[in-house]
Design a protein around this motif. Sequence first.
Motif, mmCIF file in Angstrom:
data_model
loop_
_atom_site.group_PDB
_atom_site.id
_atom_site.type_symbol
_atom_site.label_atom_id
_atom_site.label_comp_id
_atom_site.label_asym_id
_atom_site.label_seq_id
_atom_site.Cartn_x
_atom_site.Cartn_y
_atom_site.Cartn_z
ATOM 1 N N MET A 1 14.768 22.585 9.605
ATOM 2 C CA MET A 1 15.919 23.208 9.131
ATOM 3 C C MET A 1 16.708 23.979 10.229
ATOM 4 O O MET A 1 16.006 24.799 11.231
ATOM 5 C CB MET A 1 15.385 24.129 8.068
ATOM 6 N N ILE A 2 17.758 23.989 10.438
ATOM 7 C CA ILE A 2 18.654 24.564 11.370
ATOM 8 C C ILE A 2 19.000 25.752 10.636
ATOM 9 O O ILE A 2 19.761 25.877 9.762
ATOM 10 C CB ILE A 2 19.819 23.703 11.936
ATOM 11 N N GLY A 3 19.178 26.999 11.488
ATOM 12 C CA GLY A 3 19.958 28.169 11.043
ATOM 13 C C GLY A 3 19.924 29.263 11.845
ATOM 14 O O GLY A 3 19.944 29.136 13.048
ATOM 15 N N THR A 4 19.620 30.614 11.301
ATOM 16 C CA THR A 4 19.856 31.841 12.081
ATOM 17 C C THR A 4 18.374 32.489 12.184
ATOM 18 O O THR A 4 17.844 32.717 11.294
ATOM 19 C CB THR A 4 20.912 32.675 11.744
ATOM 20 N N CYS A 5 17.967 32.822 13.196
ATOM 21 C CA CYS A 5 16.613 33.451 13.586
ATOM 22 C C CYS A 5 16.852 34.840 12.865
ATOM 23 O O CYS A 5 17.773 35.546 13.182
ATOM 24 C CB CYS A 5 16.226 33.349 15.012
ATOM 25 N N GLU A 6 15.729 35.196 12.072
ATOM 26 C CA GLU A 6 15.896 36.685 11.491
ATOM 27 C C GLU A 6 15.389 37.629 12.485
ATOM 28 O O GLU A 6 15.486 38.981 12.425
ATOM 29 C CB GLU A 6 14.848 36.741 10.357
ATOM 30 N N LEU A 7 14.708 37.287 13.653
ATOM 31 C CA LEU A 7 14.281 38.080 14.653
ATOM 32 C C LEU A 7 15.310 38.330 15.858
ATOM 33 O O LEU A 7 15.615 39.355 15.968
ATOM 34 C CB LEU A 7 12.688 37.755 15.167
ATOM 35 N N CYS A 8 15.777 37.125 16.421
ATOM 36 C CA CYS A 8 16.724 37.248 17.567
ATOM 37 C C CYS A 8 18.022 37.106 17.226
ATOM 38 O O CYS A 8 19.016 37.536 18.074
ATOM 39 C CB CYS A 8 16.274 36.436 18.739
ATOM 40 N N ASP A 9 18.333 36.743 16.027
ATOM 41 C CA ASP A 9 19.718 36.643 15.521
ATOM 42 C C ASP A 9 20.373 35.567 16.227
ATOM 43 O O ASP A 9 21.738 35.332 16.210
ATOM 44 C CB ASP A 9 20.715 37.958 15.519
ATOM 45 N N ARG A 10 19.888 34.590 16.960
ATOM 46 C CA ARG A 10 20.519 33.400 17.429
ATOM 47 C C ARG A 10 20.826 32.560 16.313
ATOM 48 O O ARG A 10 20.047 32.262 15.438
ATOM 49 C CB ARG A 10 19.630 32.709 18.351
ATOM 50 N N ASP A 11 22.171 31.800 16.276
ATOM 51 C CA ASP A 11 22.336 30.957 15.093
ATOM 52 C C ASP A 11 22.442 29.506 15.817
ATOM 53 O O ASP A 11 22.492 29.088 17.133
ATOM 54 C CB ASP A 11 24.011 31.109 14.867
ATOM 55 N N GLY A 12 22.067 28.638 14.900
ATOM 56 C CA GLY A 12 22.049 27.159 15.296
ATOM 57 C C GLY A 12 20.752 26.542 15.925
ATOM 58 O O GLY A 12 20.729 25.740 16.466
ATOM 59 N N VAL A 13 19.705 27.562 15.587
ATOM 60 C CA VAL A 13 18.212 27.106 16.136
ATOM 61 C C VAL A 13 17.601 26.472 15.016
ATOM 62 O O VAL A 13 17.661 26.553 13.842
ATOM 63 C CB VAL A 13 17.629 28.288 16.671
ATOM 64 N N GLU A 14 16.632 25.622 15.636
ATOM 65 C CA GLU A 14 15.598 24.872 14.507
ATOM 66 C C GLU A 14 14.536 25.888 14.273
ATOM 67 O O GLU A 14 14.020 26.508 15.090
ATOM 68 C CB GLU A 14 14.728 23.723 15.306
ATOM 69 N N LEU A 15 14.340 26.279 13.001
ATOM 70 C CA LEU A 15 13.478 27.280 12.304
ATOM 71 C C LEU A 15 12.265 26.696 11.790
ATOM 72 O O LEU A 15 12.160 25.592 11.259
ATOM 73 C CB LEU A 15 14.270 27.995 11.184
ATOM 74 N N THR A 16 11.247 27.579 11.979
ATOM 75 C CA THR A 16 9.987 27.331 11.496
ATOM 76 C C THR A 16 9.709 28.629 10.541
ATOM 77 O O THR A 16 10.485 29.565 10.873
ATOM 78 C CB THR A 16 8.999 27.187 12.563
ATOM 79 N N VAL A 17 8.565 28.392 9.706
ATOM 80 C CA VAL A 17 8.137 29.866 9.022
ATOM 81 C C VAL A 17 6.899 30.504 9.676
ATOM 82 O O VAL A 17 6.203 29.743 9.733
ATOM 83 C CB VAL A 17 8.025 29.489 7.419
ATOM 84 N N VAL A 75 20.631 27.922 22.767
ATOM 85 C CA VAL A 75 19.582 27.444 21.761
ATOM 86 C C VAL A 75 19.132 26.282 22.191
ATOM 87 O O VAL A 75 17.885 25.954 21.717
ATOM 88 C CB VAL A 75 20.128 27.341 20.536
ATOM 89 N N THR A 76 19.595 25.469 23.056
ATOM 90 C CA THR A 76 19.225 24.094 23.294
ATOM 91 C C THR A 76 18.114 24.358 24.544
ATOM 92 O O THR A 76 17.434 23.266 25.071
ATOM 93 C CB THR A 76 20.322 23.137 24.021
ATOM 94 N N ARG A 77 18.112 25.658 25.087
ATOM 95 C CA ARG A 77 17.006 25.882 26.371
ATOM 96 C C ARG A 77 15.455 25.630 25.794
ATOM 97 O O ARG A 77 15.138 26.300 24.963
ATOM 98 C CB ARG A 77 17.116 27.049 26.961
ATOM 99 N N ALA A 78 14.800 24.952 26.508
ATOM 100 C CA ALA A 78 13.273 25.033 26.191
ATOM 101 C C ALA A 78 12.706 26.206 26.976
ATOM 102 O O ALA A 78 12.935 26.603 28.086
ATOM 103 C CB ALA A 78 12.673 23.820 26.822
ATOM 104 N N VAL A 79 12.043 27.096 26.021
ATOM 105 C CA VAL A 79 11.566 28.271 26.441
ATOM 106 C C VAL A 79 9.994 28.312 26.867
ATOM 107 O O VAL A 79 9.507 27.885 25.863
ATOM 108 C CB VAL A 79 11.810 29.377 25.465
ATOM 109 N N ARG A 80 9.965 28.724 27.840
ATOM 110 C CA ARG A 80 8.390 29.143 28.309
ATOM 111 C C ARG A 80 7.771 30.417 27.679
ATOM 112 O O ARG A 80 8.452 31.429 28.163
ATOM 113 C CB ARG A 80 8.232 28.888 29.868
#
Length: 87
Positions: A1-17, A75-80
Amino acid sequence: MIGTCELCDRDGVELTVHHLTPREVGGSHLPKSCHKQIHALYSNRELAIRLNTVLLLKDDEALKKYLKWIKKQPVTRAVRIRKSKTK
């Protein structure tokens, strides 16, 4: 699911629960990077006892630095993810 992160507030990110409380109670929608960072910094016990809401997580000093940094990342960046030395 793509949406807005409840923690970092970024939009358009792939979300998990992320389950802040037992799974039956529900959870918050976070991208994998935020979800992994939470678990890298905190034990499940600490999350259940002390950091069991998004507001408490946002206000925790250990996570504030990460949130300030991640908000600037595309949002496209792979984060370490870095593990906590004190966990």
